[in-house]
Scaffold this active site. Structure first.
Site, PDB file in Angstrom:
ATOM      1  N   SER A 143       0.686  -1.223   0.038  1.00 14.12           N
ATOM      2  CA  SER A 143      -0.096  -0.118   0.091  1.00 14.12           C
ATOM      3  C   SER A 143       0.835   1.351  -0.075  1.00 14.12           C
ATOM      4  O   SER A 143       1.514   1.517  -1.034  1.00 14.12           O
ATOM      5  CB  SER A 143      -0.964  -0.125   1.133  1.00 14.12           C
TER       6      SER A 143
ATOM      7  N   ASP B 188       9.781   5.490  -9.965  1.00 11.89           N
ATOM      8  CA  ASP B 188       9.503   6.182 -11.147  1.00 11.89           C
ATOM      9  C   ASP B 188      10.162   7.535 -11.654  1.00 11.89           C
ATOM     10  O   ASP B 188      10.266   8.102 -12.696  1.00 11.89           O
ATOM     11  CB  ASP B 188       7.867   6.438 -11.185  1.00 11.89           C
TER      12      ASP B 188
ATOM     13  N   LYS C  44      -0.542  -4.272  -3.243  1.00 11.39           N
ATOM     14  CA  LYS C  44      -1.794  -3.748  -2.773  1.00 11.39           C
ATOM     15  C   LYS C  44      -2.100  -2.381  -3.463  1.00 11.39           C
ATOM     16  O   LYS C  44      -1.555  -1.191  -3.174  1.00 11.39           O
ATOM     17  CB  LYS C  44      -1.872  -3.584  -1.367  1.00 11.39           C
TER      18      LYS C  44
END
Length: 412
Positions: free
Chosen positions: A311, A322, A336
């Site tokens: 999460s 990223d 998740k």
């Protein structure tokens, strides 16, 4: 010339009706499509009303005719749990008596116990003490990492799982029990009396400066004010001379999405999209942006993850990856990619339900299990960390940081 004009009008007369029919058909297509949508909506609402009426009638007859008296809260509660259980593990109903449990998810896990984490050792197939927190009953009783839990109040804990052992170590504050353990370093069996106390797991169980000016921060959860705690630890380490940082999210099951965004904001510039939430309703969809200038946008950063990093941990590590701001080391994360919100219910209850999927800056949704298709296996989603890195020493991390710093122009 006259023949040509007559021929032109004859051809026009042939095509105009056809053109008119196509327009007519096109105009009819729109209402037909709209009618299908309206019909589908009516069918859906009818199915909802029908099934609610059937459920209500079934229970009314059970309550009047069934041979034994029924407990309404227990019987209907079982039906609610079964309905929510068919969706995903994160959508849950919290009646009034369980609201404190829901609040602890966001504010931090408060419970009465011994103040230590435990884990299952697959080599010896036993549950062991993993980390006794300083100043808590486990630490005061002399428990150490690796101690094998044998029994609690003469009830054997051998061949039991972590949740079973944990439920016996926890209880009401002020109650005492006898704990029997085996210490692998000496081979001795020991028994001690421990009194449970109110425990709040620390957001940052440990942080410190390691050799080669490497800072290390262990973050246990994304609870309320966790970003502020990380910020304080980072500033303190920087004052001590930190030049590189290792952020440890292994075993961190997540928590507040907003706290994750604030932690990412410590390392990336203002105005960057960190994570996007997308759901059925537009009003609950949103983008989380960095809102302030970072503490440090160039310091080499390594984030450690494992299979229990989930999460908000995946938002933090995934966004930093990223945005080319950090190197991720560890094993494949949990996966998740679902976001929950709470809805107030009658009689002081609450519903925690999945409302969105989250997407990190590259557009990836790191949701491993496709609950919509009721499949219980992991779907083929790209791993955030395709290479398996079992364990890391601080020198190994330092070498990795140095290599990345040398290769990455943004870190020079």
């Amino acid at each position: 010339m006259t023949r040509r004009i007559v021929l032109f009008f004859l051809m026009a007369a042939m095509f105009v009706p056809a053109f008119g029919q196509r327009n007519k058909k096109g105009k009819e297509a729109k209402p037909a499509a709209t009618e299908k949508i309206v019909t589908a909506a009516k069918d859906h609402h009818f199915e909802v009303a029908k099934n609610l009426e059937v459920f209500n009638t079934i229970y009314r007859n059970l309550d009047m005719i069934y041979v034994d008296s029924l407990d309404a809260a227990e019987t209907i509660g079982a039906g609610i749990d079964a309905m929510l259980g068919s969706l995903d593990p994160y959508t849950e109903y919290y009646p009034e008596e369980r609201l404190q449990e829901l609040k602890s998810i966001f504010t931090g896990n408060i419970y009465a116990g011994i103040g230590s984490t435990i884990h299952y050792n697959p080599v010896i197939k036993r549950v062991c003490i993993y980390e006794p927190y300083e100043g808590n009953p486990a630490h005061e009783a002399g428990l150490r990492m690796g101690d094998i839990i044998l029994s609690v109040d003469d009830e054997s804990m051998i061949d039991k799982d972590v949740s079973y052992v944990s439920s016996h170590l926890r209880g009401e504050a002020g109650t005492s029990f006898l704990l029997k353990i085996k210490r692998p370093s000496t081979g001795k069996t020991m028994q001690m009396k421990i009194t449970r106390r109110q425990i709040q797991n620390p957001t940052i169980p440990y942080y410190g400066l390691q050799p080669d000016s490497i800072g290390y921060i262990l973050l246990s959860g994304f609870t309320e004010n966790s970003a502020r705690e990380v910020r304080r630890a980072f500033i303190d380490l920087k004052k001590q001379g930190m030049r590189r940082l290792v952020l440890d999210l292994r075993g961190n099951g997540g928590g507040s999405e907003a706290e994750a965004v604030q932690i990412v904001n410590m390392f990336v510039p203002k105005g960057i999209n960190v994570v996007s939430n997308r759901g059925k309703l537009k009003k609950v969809s949103r983008d989380y942006m960095t809102t302030v200038e970072p503490l440090d946008s160039v310091m080499p950063l390594v984030v450690l993850v494992n299979g229990n990093s989930a999460s908000a941990s995946e938002i933090t590590s995934g966004a930093l990856q990223d945005l080319d701001r950090a190197v991720i080391l560890g094993t494949r994360t949990y996966g998740k990619g679902l976001v929950q919100m709470t809805v107030d219910l009658p009689y002081n209850g609450s519903l925690k339900l999945t409302s969105n999927k989250y997407y990190i800056p590259s557009g990836r949704c790191i949701q491993a299990i496709n609950y919509k298709k009721k499949r219980e296996e992991r779907v083929a989603t790209p791993s955030m960390c395709p290479t398996l890195w079992p364990r890391f020493s601080i020198p190994a991390m330092a070498a990795r940081c140095a290599t990345v710093a040398a290769l990455s122009p943004t870190w020079k």
